[in-house]
Design an enzyme around this catalytic site. Structure first.
Site, mmCIF file in Angstrom:
data_model
loop_
_atom_site.group_PDB
_atom_site.id
_atom_site.type_symbol
_atom_site.label_atom_id
_atom_site.label_comp_id
_atom_site.label_asym_id
_atom_site.label_seq_id
_atom_site.Cartn_x
_atom_site.Cartn_y
_atom_site.Cartn_z
ATOM 1 N N LYS A 33 0.118 0.266 5.530
ATOM 2 C CA LYS A 33 0.392 -0.647 6.647
ATOM 3 C C LYS A 33 -0.885 -0.908 7.438
ATOM 4 O O LYS A 33 -1.239 -2.054 7.717
ATOM 5 C CB LYS A 33 1.455 -0.053 7.591
ATOM 6 C CG LYS A 33 2.814 0.132 6.957
ATOM 7 C CD LYS A 33 3.832 0.641 7.965
ATOM 8 C CE LYS A 33 3.527 2.023 8.491
ATOM 9 N NZ LYS A 33 3.489 3.076 7.486
ATOM 10 N N THR A 34 -1.561 0.165 7.794
ATOM 11 C CA THR A 34 -2.782 0.013 8.575
ATOM 12 C C THR A 34 -3.828 -0.741 7.755
ATOM 13 O O THR A 34 -4.568 -1.581 8.272
ATOM 14 C CB THR A 34 -3.301 1.393 9.017
ATOM 15 O OG1 THR A 34 -2.269 2.044 9.757
ATOM 16 C CG2 THR A 34 -4.538 1.270 9.892
ATOM 17 N N ASP A 219 -0.336 -2.494 15.183
ATOM 18 C CA ASP A 219 -0.036 -1.349 14.318
ATOM 19 C C ASP A 219 0.921 -0.408 15.054
ATOM 20 O O ASP A 219 1.002 -0.445 16.283
ATOM 21 C CB ASP A 219 -1.349 -0.618 13.984
ATOM 22 C CG ASP A 219 -1.212 0.287 12.750
ATOM 23 O OD1 ASP A 219 -0.116 0.329 12.159
ATOM 24 O OD2 ASP A 219 -2.209 0.931 12.380
ATOM 25 N N GLU A 220 1.631 0.430 14.327
ATOM 26 C CA GLU A 220 2.511 1.460 14.910
ATOM 27 C C GLU A 220 3.497 0.878 15.935
ATOM 28 O O GLU A 220 3.691 1.428 17.020
ATOM 29 C CB GLU A 220 1.672 2.562 15.592
ATOM 30 C CG GLU A 220 0.634 3.219 14.698
ATOM 31 C CD GLU A 220 1.169 4.405 13.892
ATOM 32 O OE1 GLU A 220 2.394 4.659 13.931
ATOM 33 O OE2 GLU A 220 0.357 5.054 13.210
ATOM 34 N N GLN A 250 8.884 7.002 11.741
ATOM 35 C CA GLN A 250 7.776 7.674 12.415
ATOM 36 C C GLN A 250 7.763 7.424 13.917
ATOM 37 O O GLN A 250 6.720 7.521 14.562
ATOM 38 C CB GLN A 250 6.443 7.229 11.810
ATOM 39 C CG GLN A 250 6.271 7.676 10.368
ATOM 40 C CD GLN A 250 4.879 7.369 9.848
ATOM 41 O OE1 GLN A 250 3.900 7.927 10.315
ATOM 42 N NE2 GLN A 250 4.778 6.460 8.900
ATOM 43 N N ARG A 603 0.989 13.359 6.325
ATOM 44 C CA ARG A 603 -0.456 13.261 6.557
ATOM 45 C C ARG A 603 -1.244 13.846 5.390
ATOM 46 O O ARG A 603 -2.439 13.660 5.275
ATOM 47 C CB ARG A 603 -0.894 14.031 7.829
ATOM 48 C CG ARG A 603 -0.278 13.631 9.157
ATOM 49 C CD ARG A 603 -0.394 12.198 9.456
ATOM 50 N NE ARG A 603 0.820 11.496 9.054
ATOM 51 C CZ ARG A 603 0.863 10.200 8.812
ATOM 52 N NH1 ARG A 603 -0.204 9.450 8.921
ATOM 53 N NH2 ARG A 603 1.984 9.622 8.434
HETATM 54 P P1 ATP Z 1 0.960 5.692 8.127
HETATM 55 O O1 ATP Z 1 2.405 5.395 8.009
HETATM 56 O O2 ATP Z 1 0.686 7.138 7.995
HETATM 57 O O3 ATP Z 1 0.327 5.042 9.294
HETATM 58 P P2 ATP Z 1 -0.030 3.540 6.514
HETATM 59 O O4 ATP Z 1 1.166 2.895 5.950
HETATM 60 O O5 ATP Z 1 -0.678 2.900 7.660
HETATM 61 O O6 ATP Z 1 0.277 5.059 6.811
HETATM 62 P P3 ATP Z 1 -2.630 3.500 5.337
HETATM 63 O O7 ATP Z 1 -3.218 4.518 6.213
HETATM 64 O O8 ATP Z 1 -2.989 2.095 5.549
HETATM 65 O O9 ATP Z 1 -1.043 3.698 5.315
HETATM 66 O O10 ATP Z 1 -2.927 3.859 3.816
HETATM 67 C C1 ATP Z 1 -2.771 5.171 3.312
HETATM 68 C C2 ATP Z 1 -3.869 5.469 2.294
HETATM 69 O O11 ATP Z 1 -3.661 4.693 1.124
HETATM 70 C C3 ATP Z 1 -5.240 5.128 2.791
HETATM 71 O O12 ATP Z 1 -6.155 6.092 2.318
HETATM 72 C C4 ATP Z 1 -5.497 3.760 2.185
HETATM 73 O O13 ATP Z 1 -6.862 3.519 2.021
HETATM 74 C C5 ATP Z 1 -4.790 3.879 0.853
HETATM 75 N N1 ATP Z 1 -4.301 2.571 0.341
HETATM 76 C C6 ATP Z 1 -3.437 1.750 0.958
HETATM 77 N N2 ATP Z 1 -3.208 0.665 0.216
HETATM 78 C C7 ATP Z 1 -3.932 0.789 -0.916
HETATM 79 C C8 ATP Z 1 -4.127 -0.015 -2.096
HETATM 80 N N3 ATP Z 1 -3.519 -1.174 -2.257
HETATM 81 N N4 ATP Z 1 -4.971 0.447 -3.035
HETATM 82 C C9 ATP Z 1 -5.592 1.626 -2.871
HETATM 83 N N5 ATP Z 1 -5.458 2.419 -1.800
HETATM 84 C C10 ATP Z 1 -4.647 2.018 -0.824
HETATM 85 MG MG MG Z 2 -0.974 3.571 9.617
#
Ligand code: ATP
Ligand code: MG
Length: 717
Positions: A33-34, A219-220, A250, A603
């Site tokens: 997402k981030t 975000d969040e 979350q 995490r």
């Molecule tokens: P959270 O819910 O904990 O906030 P999130 O959904 O925001 O998580 P991110 O932090 O954006 O998730 O991504 C998690 C990990 O996966 C990061 O290390 C990111 O670089 C990697 N990642 C996300 N999308 C891809 C992708 N399409 N290809 C490779 N790596 C990815």
């Molecule tokens: Mg995130």
């Protein structure tokens, strides 16, 4: 730019390239997402040629903002951008710096933190002749803050007041708001409220920022409060170019006014929104993910989500139970060392230890320090630097050394006992005229000129109180004195009256200080106040760690949001800690605790270790806690449970006496006495027999020394 899109999966690409109109990304942890938000900003600038200043991206913490900014620079190959990436508070402050005069402030308005706010509240209460003994300023402040978060201003608040207390709060609130204005100051809640007011009350202003922030990203979003929601809605009202991401599983800040419904309300508000679901997790191993899914599945009020990964199954998650919290901490340290040995590419910074309550960090800090492992505590002050701890120690210092006027000044009116600044000035003058210590001067209050009768009375009463404690100090252990001070000084009472989360945490920290005093007594076999104070002073002297060093991260679960670490430890997996004792009675708060557990688990990239202690000191008492129910929710085939062997460095206490004694040579964790260097703790053991060597970190100077056992007469304590 094609390269940029290559690093995204299909649904992420949709979220990034659907630049016009609302996009709502609802997805589980670690699904990118981030990353989607970050790439979207880069895409808007790089591919759509949108000037960076026309994009508003909101993150949950300043650290997250910094990370996002750096990623975007990297993606675009630039070193600077005039961008609006920041938290809600930082963004609103920036906006208000430009527009404050419309609201009757100048642009250099001050931002008041909690201590400033309290001073101001007290000032207002004085004006209204409300005694602090009856109305706790902390409590008043949290009440006002909650009102502000609902955009309930003084007049409306007063109209709605349901009882006498509310009516009084209303009166203070009114004065407080006026005083802020007089001081040309805003508190943290004002930053949000005033920014929203600005948009709602000044159509030309709203118009200006609506066309300025052509793209809004958040975000969040599951942890936004109502004012933040309204801000977003107002800014996107016309262009609808809004991208909001969140995970309802979350949502962990409802105690602070966050409302997970915001995520779904927004969907109703913008029914044409493109809704994107991300299901592939890139962060964790399959085992970790399965464990997370198994836990969160037990929440009844949730929208089911699929979450899978192409990552390896990885190792099973682990649960280590330890006899007590010190063994737990040492178990964590042992596990960090083992993992580093097995995986030479891992450094300290690949590790994080999460805990539910701030108070838990004390034992962890002690053990990390003793083991010589560099650590950083993120997001909160170190235990002995916390205000409530410093205040209580100041009382103890006065008892130990009645001439310590600095400590006395610190606590003479904490909690408030009607000894104001002027009174204190007069006592100070009297003391220096007579060349006596400040404390002694208090006893002569009746001879001090120009004092009001009630102030004189308060001084005498406080003098009598401290004198009584001084008379008792030789008969009581340090732990008993700490408890006595907390309970009889009014400090505990002041905190109990305050319903806020912070006050609750402060009470827990104070209880932890009682534990610290008891343990120090046992460790040094000296239960006196002097011995305790001395050991505390040494502790605060040895904060030798450097933030740039490779350090293990220690933080509360609440701070861990959005982050990821190769190896994660979740300490204190016990009923009463996680889920927290305060949450056991309501299903709703229990579900929030489960979400907190889910945030912690997700995490971890590769290694996840839960730890628990069979017994631990909580609020100075030994407590026996059941393992957390969340552990039972993880299927056996995903988790290896291990009981750790009790080690020799157990607190001597009747509860521990059935534990077997291991006396076979020196072990890591043993406390020893060296004839030259004094007391220290063993953190490495090597060789055997004649060539046996131990690495010892000595308390006196916090230096690490290698000692050949044969030549040193080491005594185990
Ligand atoms: P959270 O819910 O904990 O906030 P999130 O959904 O925001 O998580 P991110 O932090 O954006 O998730 O991504 C998690 C990990 O996966 C990061 O290390 C990111 O670089 C990697 N990642 C996300 N999308 C891809 C992708 N399409 N290809 C490779 N790596 C990815
Ligand atoms: Mg995130």
């Amino acid at each position: 730019m094609d390269d940029l899109l290559k690093n995204l999966n299909e649904p992420q690409r949709l979220a990034v390239t659907t630049t016009e109109g609302p996009v709502l990304v609802i997805a589980g942890a670690g699904s990118g997402k981030t990353r989607a938000i970050t790439y979207r900003v880069a895409y808007l600038i790089g591919a759509k040629r949108i000037p960076p200043r026309n994009i508003l991206a909101v993150t949950f913490t300043n650290k997250a903002a910094e990370e996002m900014r750096n990623r975007i620079y990297k993606l675009l190959g630039v070193t600077e951008l005039e961008s609006w990436i920041g938290t809600f508070h930082a963004t609103c402050a920036r906006l208000l710096r430009r527009e404050a005069d419309r609201l009757g402030f100048t642009r250099d308005f001050a931002i008041y933190d909690e201590s400033d706010q309290l001073l101001l509240i007290k000032h207002c209460m004085k004006k209204l002749s409300l005694p602090e003994r009856e109305y706790n300023p902390h409590a008043i402040l949290s009440r006002i803050s909650l009102a502000k978060n609902k955009m309930l201003f003084p007049d409306a608040f007063r109209e709605k007041a349901g009882d006498d207390f509310e009516a009084t709060v209303g009166n203070i609130y009114k004065l407080y708001a006026e005083a802020l204005r007089e001081n040309n100051a805003m508190d943290f809640d004002d930053l949000l409220c005033n920014a929203l007011l600005l948009l709602l009350q000044y159509p030309e202003c709203s118009e200006k920022y609506r066309s300025f922030f052509r793209y809004v990203l958040v975000d969040e979003f599951q942890d936004t409060n109502r004012v933040q929601y309204e801000l977003v809605r107002e800014l996107a009202r016309e262009h609808h170019n809004l991208c909001v991401v969140g995970d309802d599983d979350q949502s962990i800040y409802s105690w602070r006014g966050a409302n997970v419904d915001n995520l779904f309300d927004l969907q109703k508000e913008f029914p044409e929104a493109t809704v994107v679901f991300l299901e592939e997790n890139y962060r964790s191993t399959q085992s970790i993910l399965d464990a997370a899914n198994a836990v969160i599945a037990n929440n009844s009020k949730r929208k089911p989500k699929k979450l899978w990964t192409k990552n390896d199954r990885g190792k099973n998650v682990m649960w280590c139970s330890a006899p007590d919290e010190h063994s737990e901490a040492r178990r964590i340290i042992g596990e960090i060392r083992r993992l580093r040995q097995e995986n030479p590419e891992m450094g300290n910074s690949d590790f994080a230890v999460f805990y539910r309550t701030n108070a838990q960090s004390r034992v962890l800090e002690d053990e990390f320090r003793a083991a010589g492992i560099t650590y950083v505590i993120v997001g909160n002050v170190r235990f002995y630097d916390r205000k409530e701890i410093k205040d209580t120690l100041a009382y103890l210092r006065v008892l130990a050394n009645p001439a310590d006027s600095v400590s006395l000044r610190r606590i003479i009116n904490v909690p408030p006992r009607g000894i104001g600044k002027t009174t204190l000035e007069r006592v100070g003058e009297f003391a220096s005229d007579r060349r006596t210590a400040l404390l002694e001067a208090l006893g002569h209050a009746s001879e001090i000129p120009q004092l009001r009768a009630d102030a004189r009375q308060s001084l005498l009463k406080f003098h009598e109180y401290i004198s009584r404690l001084i008379r008792q100090k030789n008969d009581l252990s340090a732990a008993d004195l700490v408890r006595e001070v907390i309970n009889t000084s009014g400090y505990a009472e002041m905190l109990t009256q305050d319903p806020s989360f912070e006050a609750q945490a402060r009470i827990e920290n104070l209880a932890e200080l009682v534990s610290a005093a008891a343990e120090t007594g046992e460790k040094l076999n000296d239960f006196s106040l002097d011995a305790f104070l001395q050991s505390v002073s040494l502790q605060s002297d040895v904060d030798g760690w450097d933030e740039r060093m490779d350090a293990v991260t220690l933080m509360t679960l609440h701070m861990a949001k959005g982050l990821e670490f190769t190896a994660v430890f979740m300490a204190g997996m016990e009923e009463g800690l996680l889920p927290h004792a305060n949450a056991l009675l309501s299903e709703k708060s229990l579900e929030e605790e489960r979400r907190l557990c889910y945030v912690g688990i997700t995490r971890a990239r590769k290694h996840l270790v839960f730890t628990s202690a069979d017994v631990r000191r909580i609020r100075g008492e030994i407590e026996v806690n059941e393992p957390s129910r969340f552990l039972a929710e993880i299927p056996d085939e995903l988790m290896d449970a291990e009981e750790s062997v009790p080690d020799s460095r157990l607190v001597r206490d009747e509860h521990y006496q059935e534990m077997p004694d291991y006396e076979d040579g020196f072990r890591v964790g043993d406390i020893i006495e060296h004839s030259t260097f004094g007391t220290g703790v063993i953190n490495t053991v090597s060789g055997s027999g004649e060539s046996a060597k131990v690495g010892v970190r000595f308390y006196r100077d916090n230096k690490q020394r290698d000692i050949v056992v044969k030549y040193a007469s080491l005594k185990r304590r």
